[in-house]
Design a protein around this motif. Structure first.
Motif, PDB file in Angstrom:
ATOM      1  N   MET A  15       5.716  -8.532  -6.891  1.00  0.00           N
ATOM      2  CA  MET A  15       5.670  -7.845  -5.602  1.00  0.00           C
ATOM      3  C   MET A  15       6.967  -7.059  -5.390  1.00  0.00           C
ATOM      4  O   MET A  15       7.488  -6.976  -4.296  1.00  0.00           O
ATOM      5  CB  MET A  15       5.454  -8.853  -4.464  1.00  0.00           C
ATOM      6  CG  MET A  15       4.141  -9.630  -4.575  1.00  0.00           C
ATOM      7  SD  MET A  15       3.879 -10.859  -3.251  1.00  0.00           S
ATOM      8  CE  MET A  15       3.500  -9.795  -1.860  1.00  0.00           C
TER       9      MET A  15
ATOM     10  N   ASN B 225      -3.348  -5.974   5.221  1.00  0.00           N
ATOM     11  CA  ASN B 225      -2.551  -6.812   4.317  1.00  0.00           C
ATOM     12  C   ASN B 225      -1.221  -7.193   4.953  1.00  0.00           C
ATOM     13  O   ASN B 225      -0.773  -8.340   4.880  1.00  0.00           O
ATOM     14  CB  ASN B 225      -2.303  -6.087   2.996  1.00  0.00           C
ATOM     15  CG  ASN B 225      -3.398  -6.297   1.973  1.00  0.00           C
ATOM     16  OD1 ASN B 225      -4.447  -6.884   2.274  1.00  0.00           O
ATOM     17  ND2 ASN B 225      -3.188  -5.827   0.756  1.00  0.00           N
TER      18      ASN B 225
ATOM     19  N   PHE C 153       0.073 -10.999   5.908  1.00  0.00           N
ATOM     20  CA  PHE C 153       1.319 -11.476   5.310  1.00  0.00           C
ATOM     21  C   PHE C 153       2.337 -11.825   6.392  1.00  0.00           C
ATOM     22  O   PHE C 153       2.974 -12.883   6.357  1.00  0.00           O
ATOM     23  CB  PHE C 153       1.881 -10.407   4.374  1.00  0.00           C
ATOM     24  CG  PHE C 153       3.112 -10.837   3.622  1.00  0.00           C
ATOM     25  CD1 PHE C 153       3.001 -11.441   2.379  1.00  0.00           C
ATOM     26  CD2 PHE C 153       4.382 -10.624   4.139  1.00  0.00           C
ATOM     27  CE1 PHE C 153       4.135 -11.833   1.671  1.00  0.00           C
ATOM     28  CE2 PHE C 153       5.514 -11.009   3.458  1.00  0.00           C
ATOM     29  CZ  PHE C 153       5.389 -11.617   2.214  1.00  0.00           C
TER      30      PHE C 153
ATOM     31  N   TYR D 215       4.127   0.132   2.360  1.00  0.00           N
ATOM     32  CA  TYR D 215       3.566  -1.175   1.983  1.00  0.00           C
ATOM     33  C   TYR D 215       4.668  -2.123   1.529  1.00  0.00           C
ATOM     34  O   TYR D 215       4.428  -3.085   0.826  1.00  0.00           O
ATOM     35  CB  TYR D 215       2.497  -1.013   0.881  1.00  0.00           C
ATOM     36  CG  TYR D 215       2.898  -0.145  -0.290  1.00  0.00           C
ATOM     37  CD1 TYR D 215       3.785  -0.597  -1.269  1.00  0.00           C
ATOM     38  CD2 TYR D 215       2.377   1.136  -0.429  1.00  0.00           C
ATOM     39  CE1 TYR D 215       4.134   0.190  -2.345  1.00  0.00           C
ATOM     40  CE2 TYR D 215       2.720   1.941  -1.506  1.00  0.00           C
ATOM     41  CZ  TYR D 215       3.596   1.460  -2.466  1.00  0.00           C
ATOM     42  OH  TYR D 215       3.952   2.256  -3.538  1.00  0.00           O
TER      43      TYR D 215
ATOM     44  N   VAL E 169       3.074  -5.339  -0.561  1.00  0.00           N
ATOM     45  CA  VAL E 169       1.777  -5.929  -0.218  1.00  0.00           C
ATOM     46  C   VAL E 169       0.608  -5.008  -0.565  1.00  0.00           C
ATOM     47  O   VAL E 169      -0.514  -5.238  -0.116  1.00  0.00           O
ATOM     48  CB  VAL E 169       1.711  -6.326   1.274  1.00  0.00           C
ATOM     49  CG1 VAL E 169       2.726  -7.415   1.578  1.00  0.00           C
ATOM     50  CG2 VAL E 169       1.896  -5.114   2.185  1.00  0.00           C
TER      51      VAL E 169
ATOM     52  N   LEU F 280      -3.125 -11.126  -2.891  1.00  0.00           N
ATOM     53  CA  LEU F 280      -2.178 -11.309  -1.797  1.00  0.00           C
ATOM     54  C   LEU F 280      -2.297 -12.697  -1.196  1.00  0.00           C
ATOM     55  O   LEU F 280      -1.281 -13.364  -0.929  1.00  0.00           O
ATOM     56  CB  LEU F 280      -2.415 -10.257  -0.716  1.00  0.00           C
ATOM     57  CG  LEU F 280      -1.501 -10.357   0.510  1.00  0.00           C
ATOM     58  CD1 LEU F 280      -0.080  -9.952   0.160  1.00  0.00           C
ATOM     59  CD2 LEU F 280      -2.028  -9.498   1.658  1.00  0.00           C
TER      60      LEU F 280
END
Length: 391
Positions: A36, A300, A304, A323, A369, A376
């Motif tokens: 990530m 997303n 998160f 992102y 993400v 995820l």
């Protein structure tokens, strides 16, 4: 949704820096680790882009690309449609990516030993490029207040020595996805004018705003600064085509543009043929895909932020674009090395360590993400378990 962002892709063995660079950056080739860190997406590019590449390959000619007029026009149409910015195609110069364009802009405006201002924490490649060219990094640490970062131009102005020649602006901001207001951008432009500073605005994340949000191009917010503005951008982040290594330097001022032409000519650089084909296809046919992507990434982020932000001692900075999530783990009282070890060895998740982004990055981690949601969710569950002892 008309597009599938949920299905994981077989990316580990196809020469991706995100997966293939794990050993060099994190000291492990563990195939279970979810990367990530690198800022590209684990999604297939839009179908028109893929089809355009196939059609170009079928021609069988892979020589130098030119002329670029049609590509510049397609890009300008995209920017006007998506960002409400009417620019002239003749302002556009193609570069080998935003950082390559950044180097060209620094070459144009500075000499060795000159100061280059960055608002930290910020994209780490700026630091590398400034130092590689023998310029001095001048950090102006952002102030975190009311849940978001703010520039402290008063403190910065009081600290100027006269060696500073350039201000580096990141809009939307990376890391943290901050969309700057029109008033903030105008204030920055006025600061640059008062102190005779070139404003270099990195706007590569401009298309990646969340639904209901609109980032304001610097040229629109502060048209009075066009004579001292270079905008660096690309659609590579938005359409996941960064491997084309192509960006744009947008230079409204005729004099600066002529100087940049000399620098580009000295490099004897030529646009990447396949990148130009991808840019045209994305700009002409990518709207629907982009709208669905933005909604997917926004969801997303929400998932998160809600889950990781619930870990005691951890907070996630609210964002409206990009992102790249900026998470504050400083409340856990752990060192940066321990935080990264817990993520990589414990959770088997590899984020970018906060100190890479300069002052203000300590105790933080940046998480990409832009992943299929099943991936995820696995990463979130692993992080929750790895930091379970603090709950």
């Amino acid at each position: 949704m008309a597009y599938d962002f949920d299905t994981p892709l077989p990316l580990r063995d196809i020469h991706t820096s995100k997966y293939g660079g794990m050993a060099k950056s994190f000291g492990t080739n563990d195939p279970d680790i979810i990367p990530m860190w690198v800022a590209d997406m684990d999604f297939v590019a839009p179908k028109p882009v893929v089809e355009a590449i196939r059609a170009e390959a079928d021609v069988g000619y892979f020589g130098y690309f030119g002329p670029v007029n049609e590509i510049s026009q397609a890009f300008c149409e995209w920017v006007e449609r998506r960002q409400n910015w009417t620019m002239k195609p003749e302002w556009v110069r193609f570069t080998h990516g935003v950082i390559s364009g950044y180097a060209d802009a620094l070459e144009l405006a500075t000499e060795r030993g000159d100061g280059v201002i960055v608002f930290s924490p910020v994209y780490h490649a700026f630091y590398r490029q400034i130092e590689a060219m023998g310029r001095e990094v001048v950090e102006s640490e952002l102030v975190f207040r009311d849940g978001e970062h703010h520039m402290d131009l008063g403190a910065l102005e009081a600290s100027l020595t006269g060696r500073e020649k350039v201000v580096t602006f990141c809009s939307p901001h990376n890391p943290g996805g901050r969309i700057w207001s029109e008033a903030e951008i105008k204030e920055l432009a006025a600061f640059c004018a008062r102190n005779n500073l070139l404003l270099i605005s990195d706007e590569i994340h401009m298309d990646l705003t969340f639904p209901g949000n609109q980032a304001i191009p610097t040229a629109i917010a502060a048209p009075e600064c066009l004579d001292r503005l270079i905008v660096l951008t690309a659609i590579s982040k938005a359409f996941n085509i960064a491997g084309g290594e192509t960006g744009m330097a947008i230079i409204p001022d005729d004099g600066m543009r002529k100087e940049m032409d000399h620098i580009i000519l000295d490099r004897e650089s030529s646009p990447n043929r396949f990148a130009m084909v991808m840019i045209k296809a994305a700009c002409r046919e990518g709207d629907e895909w982009m709208d669905e992507l933005r909604a997917y990434i926004a969801e997303n982020f929400r998932i998160f932020a809600d889950r990781i932000g619930a870990i005691p001692g951890v907070s996630v900075v609210e964002m409206n674009a990009t992102y790249l999530v900026w998470a504050d783990f400083s409340g856990l009282g752990m060192s940066d090395a321990e935080l990264l070890k817990r993520c990589v060895n414990g959770a088997k998740v590899a984020p970018s360590p906060g100190p890479q982004f300069g002052a203000g990055g300590e105790g933080h981690l940046r998480f990409n993400v832009a992943l299929p949601r099943p991936t995820l969710m696995t990463a979130i569950e692993r992080l929750e378990q790895a930091f379970g002892d603090v709950q």
